[in-house]
Scaffold this motif. Structure first.
Motif, PDB file in Angstrom:
ATOM      1  N   GLY A 154       0.598  -1.266   0.007  1.00 49.33           N
ATOM      2  CA  GLY A 154      -0.113   0.106  -0.052  1.00 49.33           C
ATOM      3  C   GLY A 154       0.925   1.289  -0.035  1.00 49.33           C
ATOM      4  O   GLY A 154       0.428   2.516  -0.492  1.00 49.33           O
ATOM      5  N   LEU A 155       2.262   1.224   0.561  1.00 50.13           N
ATOM      6  CA  LEU A 155       2.919   2.379   0.501  1.00 50.13           C
ATOM      7  C   LEU A 155       3.360   2.816  -0.697  1.00 50.13           C
ATOM      8  O   LEU A 155       3.335   3.912  -0.983  1.00 50.13           O
ATOM      9  N   TRP A 156       3.087   1.940  -1.779  1.00 50.49           N
ATOM     10  CA  TRP A 156       3.468   2.428  -3.283  1.00 50.49           C
ATOM     11  C   TRP A 156       2.554   3.288  -3.809  1.00 50.49           C
ATOM     12  O   TRP A 156       2.518   3.977  -4.557  1.00 50.49           O
ATOM     13  N   TYR A 157       1.261   3.055  -3.423  1.00 51.61           N
ATOM     14  CA  TYR A 157       0.055   3.868  -3.852  1.00 51.61           C
ATOM     15  C   TYR A 157       0.353   5.424  -3.320  1.00 51.61           C
ATOM     16  O   TYR A 157       0.117   6.322  -4.121  1.00 51.61           O
ATOM     17  N   TYR A 158       0.775   5.477  -2.033  1.00 52.26           N
ATOM     18  CA  TYR A 158       1.045   6.876  -1.604  1.00 52.26           C
ATOM     19  C   TYR A 158       2.368   7.381  -2.165  1.00 52.26           C
ATOM     20  O   TYR A 158       2.259   8.651  -2.719  1.00 52.26           O
ATOM     21  N   VAL A 159       3.176   6.724  -2.653  1.00 57.08           N
ATOM     22  CA  VAL A 159       4.594   7.306  -3.411  1.00 57.08           C
ATOM     23  C   VAL A 159       4.050   7.623  -4.651  1.00 57.08           C
ATOM     24  O   VAL A 159       4.487   8.766  -5.139  1.00 57.08           O
ATOM     25  N   ALA A 170       1.116   8.550  -5.874  1.00 53.99           N
ATOM     26  CA  ALA A 170       0.305   9.719  -5.892  1.00 53.99           C
ATOM     27  C   ALA A 170       1.217  11.081  -5.259  1.00 53.99           C
ATOM     28  O   ALA A 170       1.002  12.036  -5.878  1.00 53.99           O
ATOM     29  N   PHE A 171       2.366  10.809  -4.599  1.00 47.47           N
ATOM     30  CA  PHE A 171       3.109  11.888  -4.173  1.00 47.47           C
ATOM     31  C   PHE A 171       3.729  12.411  -5.242  1.00 47.47           C
ATOM     32  O   PHE A 171       3.917  13.295  -5.865  1.00 47.47           O
ATOM     33  N   LEU A 172       4.557  11.609  -6.207  1.00 43.51           N
ATOM     34  CA  LEU A 172       5.186  11.934  -7.509  1.00 43.51           C
ATOM     35  C   LEU A 172       4.267  12.428  -8.252  1.00 43.51           C
ATOM     36  O   LEU A 172       4.466  13.619  -8.932  1.00 43.51           O
ATOM     37  N   LEU A 173       2.820  11.734  -8.628  1.00 45.25           N
ATOM     38  CA  LEU A 173       2.086  12.504  -9.517  1.00 45.25           C
ATOM     39  C   LEU A 173       1.673  13.988  -9.110  1.00 45.25           C
ATOM     40  O   LEU A 173       1.640  14.810 -10.036  1.00 45.25           O
ATOM     41  N   ILE A 174       1.201  13.861  -7.725  1.00 48.18           N
ATOM     42  CA  ILE A 174       0.736  15.263  -7.371  1.00 48.18           C
ATOM     43  C   ILE A 174       1.652  16.593  -7.458  1.00 48.18           C
ATOM     44  O   ILE A 174       1.473  17.520  -8.041  1.00 48.18           O
ATOM     45  N   PHE A 211      -4.126  -3.279  11.025  1.00 50.61           N
ATOM     46  CA  PHE A 211      -3.770  -3.056   9.585  1.00 50.61           C
ATOM     47  C   PHE A 211      -5.319  -2.601   9.080  1.00 50.61           C
ATOM     48  O   PHE A 211      -6.073  -3.123   9.241  1.00 50.61           O
ATOM     49  N   ILE A 212      -5.120  -1.483   8.419  1.00 51.94           N
ATOM     50  CA  ILE A 212      -6.567  -0.757   7.948  1.00 51.94           C
ATOM     51  C   ILE A 212      -6.497  -0.913   6.379  1.00 51.94           C
ATOM     52  O   ILE A 212      -5.327  -0.459   5.718  1.00 51.94           O
ATOM     53  N   PRO A 213      -7.406  -1.581   5.818  1.00 50.70           N
ATOM     54  CA  PRO A 213      -7.461  -1.676   4.541  1.00 50.70           C
ATOM     55  C   PRO A 213      -7.389  -0.490   3.593  1.00 50.70           C
ATOM     56  O   PRO A 213      -8.099   0.524   4.176  1.00 50.70           O
ATOM     57  N   PHE A 214      -6.897  -0.469   2.620  1.00 53.50           N
ATOM     58  CA  PHE A 214      -6.669   0.703   1.835  1.00 53.50           C
ATOM     59  C   PHE A 214      -7.820   1.649   1.317  1.00 53.50           C
ATOM     60  O   PHE A 214      -7.942   2.803   1.687  1.00 53.50           O
ATOM     61  N   ILE A 215      -8.751   0.814   0.799  1.00 54.01           N
ATOM     62  CA  ILE A 215     -10.179   1.629   0.263  1.00 54.01           C
ATOM     63  C   ILE A 215     -10.931   2.205   1.394  1.00 54.01           C
ATOM     64  O   ILE A 215     -11.234   3.388   1.373  1.00 54.01           O
ATOM     65  N   SER A 216     -11.281   1.326   2.237  1.00 57.36           N
ATOM     66  CA  SER A 216     -12.058   1.521   3.315  1.00 57.36           C
ATOM     67  C   SER A 216     -11.520   2.644   4.224  1.00 57.36           C
ATOM     68  O   SER A 216     -12.058   3.486   4.585  1.00 57.36           O
ATOM     69  N   GLY A 217     -10.314   2.307   4.467  1.00 60.17           N
ATOM     70  CA  GLY A 217      -9.500   3.258   5.469  1.00 60.17           C
ATOM     71  C   GLY A 217      -9.245   4.820   4.719  1.00 60.17           C
ATOM     72  O   GLY A 217      -9.207   5.413   5.389  1.00 60.17           O
ATOM     73  N   PHE A 218      -8.949   4.841   3.334  1.00 62.75           N
ATOM     74  CA  PHE A 218      -8.806   5.843   2.750  1.00 62.75           C
ATOM     75  C   PHE A 218     -10.219   6.918   2.651  1.00 62.75           C
ATOM     76  O   PHE A 218     -10.030   8.065   2.923  1.00 62.75           O
ATOM     77  N   PHE A 261       0.853  16.529   3.494  1.00 60.89           N
ATOM     78  CA  PHE A 261       2.269  16.392   4.116  1.00 60.89           C
ATOM     79  C   PHE A 261       2.789  15.256   3.962  1.00 60.89           C
ATOM     80  O   PHE A 261       2.427  14.111   4.418  1.00 60.89           O
ATOM     81  N   VAL A 262       4.119  15.254   3.284  1.00 61.73           N
ATOM     82  CA  VAL A 262       4.786  14.190   2.854  1.00 61.73           C
ATOM     83  C   VAL A 262       3.791  13.360   2.143  1.00 61.73           C
ATOM     84  O   VAL A 262       3.647  13.590   0.623  1.00 61.73           O
ATOM     85  N   ILE A 263       3.515  12.195   2.462  1.00 59.65           N
ATOM     86  CA  ILE A 263       2.320  11.229   1.587  1.00 59.65           C
ATOM     87  C   ILE A 263       1.201  11.507   2.135  1.00 59.65           C
ATOM     88  O   ILE A 263       0.237  10.716   1.520  1.00 59.65           O
ATOM     89  N   LEU A 264       0.864  12.040   3.001  1.00 62.45           N
ATOM     90  CA  LEU A 264      -0.502  12.094   3.755  1.00 62.45           C
ATOM     91  C   LEU A 264      -1.442  13.235   3.321  1.00 62.45           C
ATOM     92  O   LEU A 264      -1.164  14.526   3.382  1.00 62.45           O
TER      93      LEU A 264
END
Length: 386
Positions: free
Chosen positions: A3-8, A10-14, A111-118, A151-154
């Motif tokens: 899941g960390l790669w989704y944030y990475v 998104a971070f690069l794209l944004i 552990f929080i699932p990505f979709i529901s947690g996001f 803020f960083v990746i959040l």
């Protein structure tokens, strides 16, 4: 994919999009960039909406937060007591951890699932910041700016009331504004809990039968790694029959570290040596996450097919995480530590009777004490998990 790669990604794209926007609009004041820590996009788009909500029922909002202030201070005291009590078990069971949807955080038992947690995280941010803005307008304070931030990746959001007007406001007005965000999260958590409980206790039993416990993920390099796999259904643990979450928990709590476990699944029986639970050294540890295995009832399948009823479980999972994330973050935000809302509320309350010097002394003490306990608990959790 981790899941960390989704944030990475998104971070690069944004940041790439933001960089191109700033390149072609160098004089824009709506976008502030401090690579790679903070990205802020300001907008006036929702100010009108906040004004309309505030003006519709100003008396309601004031009385709602009068009650909310009491709830916030009770919650603050409760959280402080729990934090102090956690010091006795911090080296065995850390009470504070970082929660990022879709990411396995070292030292975190959850552990929080990505979709529901996001989705839950986005709702948390929206209701929190909009509530600050609504109460600011109810108190007649202008909103200088609002918008989105990274803020960083959040992801995050912000509502910035006019600081000079806030300083001139009454103490009660300030308390309403400071407590509005956490109170909104607590209310949303209660609403989500009611919906979750309704689905879990009435809708799901009417549609599904319980049949064992299903493995949802296996911790990398954990004791079960290479033996058990995601999707397997556990029917017994060391001859303890597993039919639902209750019998599973009972069997798991009987496990002892450094002993051999015999796990019977729908794919066969597996034997491996247990480790120590990173959050409780006295318990055995398999290194799996699980959920109840539900089987669609025959009459439901014949009437509605296979696809439609499964959406019920997704809703149950979504409202569970909306409840848990909003409650945990809302209560955490009420800790007596600046710049959290709880710290600002404590400072304002103390200023009723104490001098500015004493207020600062007490507020600083609570801030540093709380911060030290949180950092120590986070570090302890990481080392225990290694």
């Amino acid at each position: 994919m981790n899941g960390l790669w989704y944030y990475v990604i998104a971070f690069l794209l944004i940041w790439t999009i933001a960089a191109f926007y700033k390149l072609y609009h160098p004089d824009s004041k709506n976008l502030e960039m401090s690579f790679p820590i903070l990205l802020m996009l300001k907008t006036d788009r929702f100010k009108g909406f906040i004004d309309r909500v505030a003006k519709k029922a100003p008396r309601f909002w004031k009385w709602y937060m009068n009650v909310g202030i009491v709830i916030c201070f009770i919650s603050m005291a409760l959280m402080l007591v729990l934090l102090i009590q956690s010091l006795g078990t911090v080296l065995k069971t850390p009470s504070v951890s970082i929660l990022i949807p879709g990411v396995e955080v070292p030292g975190s038992p959850i552990f929080i699932p990505f979709i529901s947690g996001f989705i839950a995280l986005i709702l948390l941010i929206i209701v929190h910041e909009f509530s600050h803005g609504i109460l600011a307008r109810v108190e007649g304070i202008d909103i200088k700016s609002m918008g989105l931030l990274l803020f960083v990746i959040l992801p995050g959001a912000f509502v910035e009331p006019d600081e000079e007007e806030v300083e001139k406001a009454s103490r009660l007005s300030k308390l309403r504004i400071y407590g509005a965000g956490a109170m909104a999260n607590i209310v949303l958590a209660l609403i989500a809990l009611i919906i979750f409980a309704t689905i879990a206790n009435f809708a799901v039993p009417a549609v599904y039968d319980q049949s064992g416990v299903e493995i949802t993920s296996v911790v990398n390099n954990g004791p079960a790694y290479g033996n058990l796999k995601e999707g397997m259904v556990i029917s017994s643990i060391n001859d303890h029959k597993v039919t639902n979450a209750t019998s599973y928990s009972s069997a798991v709590y009987s496990l002892k570290p450094n002993t051999t476990a015999h796990i019977t699944t729908d794919k066969g029986t597996y034997t491996f040596r247990l480790g120590e639970n990173p959050n409780n050294k006295t318990l055995g540890y398999m290194g799996i996450r699980s959920q109840e295995h539900l089987v669609l009832k025959e009459n439901i399948r014949n009437t509605y097919g296979n696809i439609l009823p499964w959406g019920l479980l997704s809703l149950e999972d979504l409202f569970k995480w909306i409840y848990l994330i909003n409650l945990s973050v809302g209560l955490f935000n009420l800790l007596p530590m600046k710049p959290l809302d709880g710290g600002l509320m404590l400072e304002e309350l103390l200023s009723y009777k104490l001098s500015g010097e004493n207020v600062k002394l007490i507020t600083d003490y609570f801030t540093y004490f709380t911060l030290i306990v949180i950092v120590f608990s986070l570090v302890a959790g990481i080392f225990i998990s290694l």
